[in-house]
Each structure stands twice: as C-alpha cells, then as structure tokens.
Design a protein around this motif. Structure first.
Motif, PDB file in Angstrom:
ATOM      1  N   ASP A  82      34.114  35.198  39.149  1.00 48.95           N
ATOM      2  CA  ASP A  82      32.807  35.073  38.521  1.00 48.95           C
ATOM      3  C   ASP A  82      31.812  34.399  39.463  1.00 48.95           C
ATOM      4  O   ASP A  82      30.664  34.817  39.550  1.00 48.95           O
ATOM      5  N   TYR A 107      33.722  45.466  32.589  1.00 45.37           N
ATOM      6  CA  TYR A 107      33.798  44.009  32.540  1.00 45.37           C
ATOM      7  C   TYR A 107      32.434  43.428  32.180  1.00 45.37           C
ATOM      8  O   TYR A 107      31.418  43.760  32.818  1.00 45.37           O
ATOM      9  N   CYS A 151      34.684  48.849  38.746  1.00 45.28           N
ATOM     10  CA  CYS A 151      35.858  48.058  38.383  1.00 45.28           C
ATOM     11  C   CYS A 151      37.031  49.029  38.283  1.00 45.28           C
ATOM     12  O   CYS A 151      37.053  49.886  37.403  1.00 45.28           O
ATOM     13  N   ALA A 182      40.500  43.318  40.293  1.00 46.40           N
ATOM     14  CA  ALA A 182      41.243  42.266  39.579  1.00 46.40           C
ATOM     15  C   ALA A 182      42.635  42.738  39.145  1.00 46.40           C
ATOM     16  O   ALA A 182      43.570  41.946  39.069  1.00 46.40           O
ATOM     17  N   TYR A 183      42.771  44.037  38.856  1.00 42.27           N
ATOM     18  CA  TYR A 183      44.037  44.552  38.316  1.00 42.27           C
ATOM     19  C   TYR A 183      44.804  45.432  39.295  1.00 42.27           C
ATOM     20  O   TYR A 183      45.769  46.084  38.916  1.00 42.27           O
ATOM     21  N   SER A 209      43.737  35.297  39.141  1.00 44.76           N
ATOM     22  CA  SER A 209      43.822  35.054  37.695  1.00 44.76           C
ATOM     23  C   SER A 209      44.759  35.988  36.943  1.00 44.76           C
ATOM     24  O   SER A 209      45.146  35.681  35.823  1.00 44.76           O
TER      25      SER A 209
HETATM   26  C1  LIG Z   1      39.851  39.029  34.531  1.00 45.56           C
HETATM   27  C2  LIG Z   1      38.892  39.725  35.411  1.00 45.56           C
HETATM   28  C3  LIG Z   1      38.393  39.103  36.565  1.00 45.56           C
HETATM   29  C4  LIG Z   1      38.835  37.728  36.933  1.00 45.56           C
HETATM   30  O1  LIG Z   1      37.805  36.844  36.971  1.00 45.56           O
HETATM   31  P1  LIG Z   1      38.120  35.362  37.497  1.00 45.56           P
HETATM   32  O2  LIG Z   1      36.771  34.712  37.406  1.00 45.56           O
HETATM   33  O3  LIG Z   1      38.608  35.506  38.911  1.00 45.56           O
HETATM   34  O4  LIG Z   1      39.145  34.764  36.602  1.00 45.56           O
HETATM   35  C5  LIG Z   1      37.538  39.799  37.393  1.00 45.56           C
HETATM   36  N1  LIG Z   1      37.179  41.051  37.103  1.00 45.56           N
HETATM   37  C6  LIG Z   1      37.654  41.680  36.018  1.00 45.56           C
HETATM   38  C7  LIG Z   1      37.273  43.079  35.764  1.00 45.56           C
HETATM   39  C8  LIG Z   1      38.505  41.030  35.136  1.00 45.56           C
HETATM   40  O5  LIG Z   1      38.943  41.666  34.044  1.00 45.56           O
END
Ligand SMILES: *Cc1c(COP(=O)(O)O)cnc(C)c1O
Length: 351
Positions: A82, A107, A151, A182-183, A209
């Motif tokens: 973030d 997201y 994403c 992220a995934y 995360s």
């Molecule tokens: C969970 C997620 C994140 C992770 O965000 P952090 O701030 O690193 O915890 C980033 N992008 C997406 C699409 C997510 O779902």
C-alpha cells in the motif's frame, strides 16, 4: 517498449523533479561498530532497537535480490504494498491534471489511493471472463494518463490475466504499467520482473503479506528500472521500513522450504475446497483460481454471508462489485478451517 527514446523524466511530477530528498543521519553514515554515533539524537543504551533502522534496507534488498535474481538497485521496499503504490501515485501523478486507469472488479486500494492523491481514475471493466479489455483501455487513454494498474492474479476474481494481453498493454500504453503480483506465488507463472530490462515503463509490486505469511510486519516490494527506483527513493519517508520488520523479513525469507510447503498445502487445499463446494446446492459457480482464495457465486450472497457469520466464519461478500453479483470470496485456510467452512455450507444449505 517499442520506442527507444523512453525517458522516465517525462513522467515525473514537476515538484518531484525539483525535489531534494531529506538526507537522514543514517544515510550519510552506515551503522558500523568502529564508529561512535552521536549524530541522530538516539538513546545510546543498546536494546536492539535504540538506533534508527537502515533507510535503504541494504541487507534485506540483497537477500530479496538473491531470491528473485534481481539487482538491489531495482528494488524499493515499503510499509506494505500500500505504501509502495502510494509512492508511485505521488511520484508520477499531478493531482487534478493526470489520471490513472483501473480495471474493476479489482483491488480496492488503487481507487482509494487515487482519491487520497486527488487523481482522476478511469475504469475499464474486465470482460465477462475476467480479462482486461485491451482495446477499450488503449482507447480511453489520453496524454494525461500516467498509470495503468494490472492485478494478476486479480483480486477478487482470482485469475491470472493472459500474458499476451498484458504484453500488448505494456507495449501500447502511454504511461507506466503497474503489475501487482501479490498472489503470483500461488501460480506456476514467471514474474514480470524477468522483463524489466526490455520494458522501461513497467513497475512490478509484490508483498510478504500473502504467500510468505508475514502480513503483520508490513513489507511491500517494488521492482522497476533503477531510474524509476531512484525517483521513488527521493520521495519515500526516510525510515519507512522499521527495524523489527527488516529483521523479521530477513528471518522469514530464510525459511524457504517451510514457505514452499505452505504454498503447496494452500494449493492442495484450494483444490479440495473447490471439490467440496461443488456439491453445495446454493453454490452456482466457482471461478478458476490462481490465488489463495476462491470466488464463488451463490444464490443469495447477502443471506449466505450472514449465515456463515452467524456460524462463526467470516468470508468476504463481493456482491456489490461489478461482475461479482452474488459472489463471496473465501480465503483458503487450514484443512480444519476449510472443513468447518464446508460443514457450515452443508448445514445452511438445508434451510
Ligand atoms: C493483499 C493484497 C496486497 C498486499 O498489500 P500489503 O499492503 O502488501 O499487505 C497487494 N495487492 C493486492 C491485490 C492484494 O490483494
């Protein structure tokens, strides 16, 4: 990018161009046992965290660089993805002038950050099979379009986007393309960081995360050309990644075998849960997942969400997102947690 005279300076916000960043005490001299540090007004009594952390997170970047096979100067770390995404907005988007493109359903933070930074966002809905609508995206871009957020695998739709679609977007988009991975660890796909060398308008983000199991420490990773990283470094808060996070991340990243085991188990559980949910009468559709969650269309998402909650399981209701009418998002838990989810689903399907 086809065009060889790509110059990142053309994308930088005016005030950032002229900015001289704050030089912290720890920027000028790195911690070193032989020196006496009386420069930062710290408490001199050692308790492990009495000193300011390394503002450049050098050790951590070297370790991430080794794991990802990338040079540390192509890495910027932040307080979660973030923060990294926010820095990208602040470096490249002139409030009230520039705009960004996002691809709903996706997201939620991209939109939130656009609003916080007073930057217009343009939405181009994904197609019915949750892929980017490339022609439409390229159609609505104008010269003020600075960022495109992709994403993949996408949250909440759980699927990867097709490589050739992403490639077409990177090659034809006028601004910078941010790919949020992220995934990615839940797939067999290669990261787009492999392509940074030939794609100067590409930024890739990852996080500790999800697959790495460290949501609590807040560590987001940005990969880009060293020119882009240099610009982001100019505006980041000097001590944005705290000492405990740096230590815990280094430790966590060394448990490679354990992390791989957990990822495999989550993927295995994903398949199991999918099979179990197929037999639930109120489940109408389960979308293909490349992530650690399932997007599931049910008969009545509001009602089922409430019933799961009353039985002690919190899921995410995505029914108000475009293309996600009556959809719930289930994170893949442990075998026991998924078993509980299944049991409750069976129970509530009876009434
Ligand atoms: C969970 C997620 C994140 C992770 O965000 P952090 O701030 O690193 O915890 C980033 N992008 C997406 C699409 C997510 O779902």
């Amino acid at each position: 990018m086809m065009n060889t005279d790509f110059d990142i300076e053309n994308f930088v916000r005016q005030n950032v161009k002229n900015l001289k960043s704050y030089s912290s005490a720890r920027d000028e001299f790195k911690s070193n046992d032989d020196l006496v540090f009386l420069d930062a007004n710290e408490n001199p009594f050692n308790n492990g965290v009495n000193r300011y952390p390394d503002p450049q997170q050098t050790r951590l970047k070297i370790q991430i660089g080794k794991i990802k096979n990338i040079n540390p100067e192509n890495i910027l770390l932040g307080n979660g993805s973030d923060e990294v995404l926010d820095l990208i907005f602040r470096a490249f988007c002139e409030p009230r002038t520039d705009n960004v493109i996002i691809l709903p359903p996706t997201y939620g933070m991209y939109k939130v950050l656009a609003n916080i930074n007073d930057v217009e966002y343009r939405e181009v809905l994904l197609t019915a099979n949750f892929q980017p609508n490339v022609d439409e995206i390229l159609n609505i871009q104008n010269k003020f379009c600075k960022l495109l957020f992709i994403c993949s695998p996408n949250n909440p739709t759980s699927n990867l986007f097709e490589t050739d679609k992403i490639e077409r977007l990177i090659n034809n988009f006028n601004g910078l393309v941010v790919i949020d991975e992220a995934y990615l660890d839940f797939t067999d796909n290669l990261s787009w960081i492999e392509r940074l060398k030939d794609l100067p308008n590409l930024i890739v983000t990852q996080t500790l995360s999800k697959a790495y199991g460290m949501a609590g420490i807040r560590l987001g990773i940005c990969y880009a050309s060293k020119e882009i990283i240099r610009i982001l470094n100019r505006i980041k808060p000097p001590y944005n990644v705290n000492e405990l996070t740096q230590q815990r991340a280094l430790e966590g990243l060394s448990f490679k075998a354990e992390t791989e085991k957990q990822i495999n188990e989550i993927r295995h559980q994903r398949k199991n849960l999918l099979i179990k949910l197929r037999d639930i009468t109120f489940v109408k559709e389960i979308f293909h997942s490349d992530a650690n969650f399932l997007l599931v269309r049910v008969d009545d998402a509001d009602q089922r969400y409430k019933q799961f909650m009353e039985n002690g399981v919190i899921v995410r209701n995505r029914t108000n997102e475009p293309l996600c009418y009556n959809c719930l998002r289930f994170t893949i838990g442990t075998a026991q947690e998924n078993e509980k989810l299944t049991k409750i689903a069976q129970k509530i399907s009876q009434n």
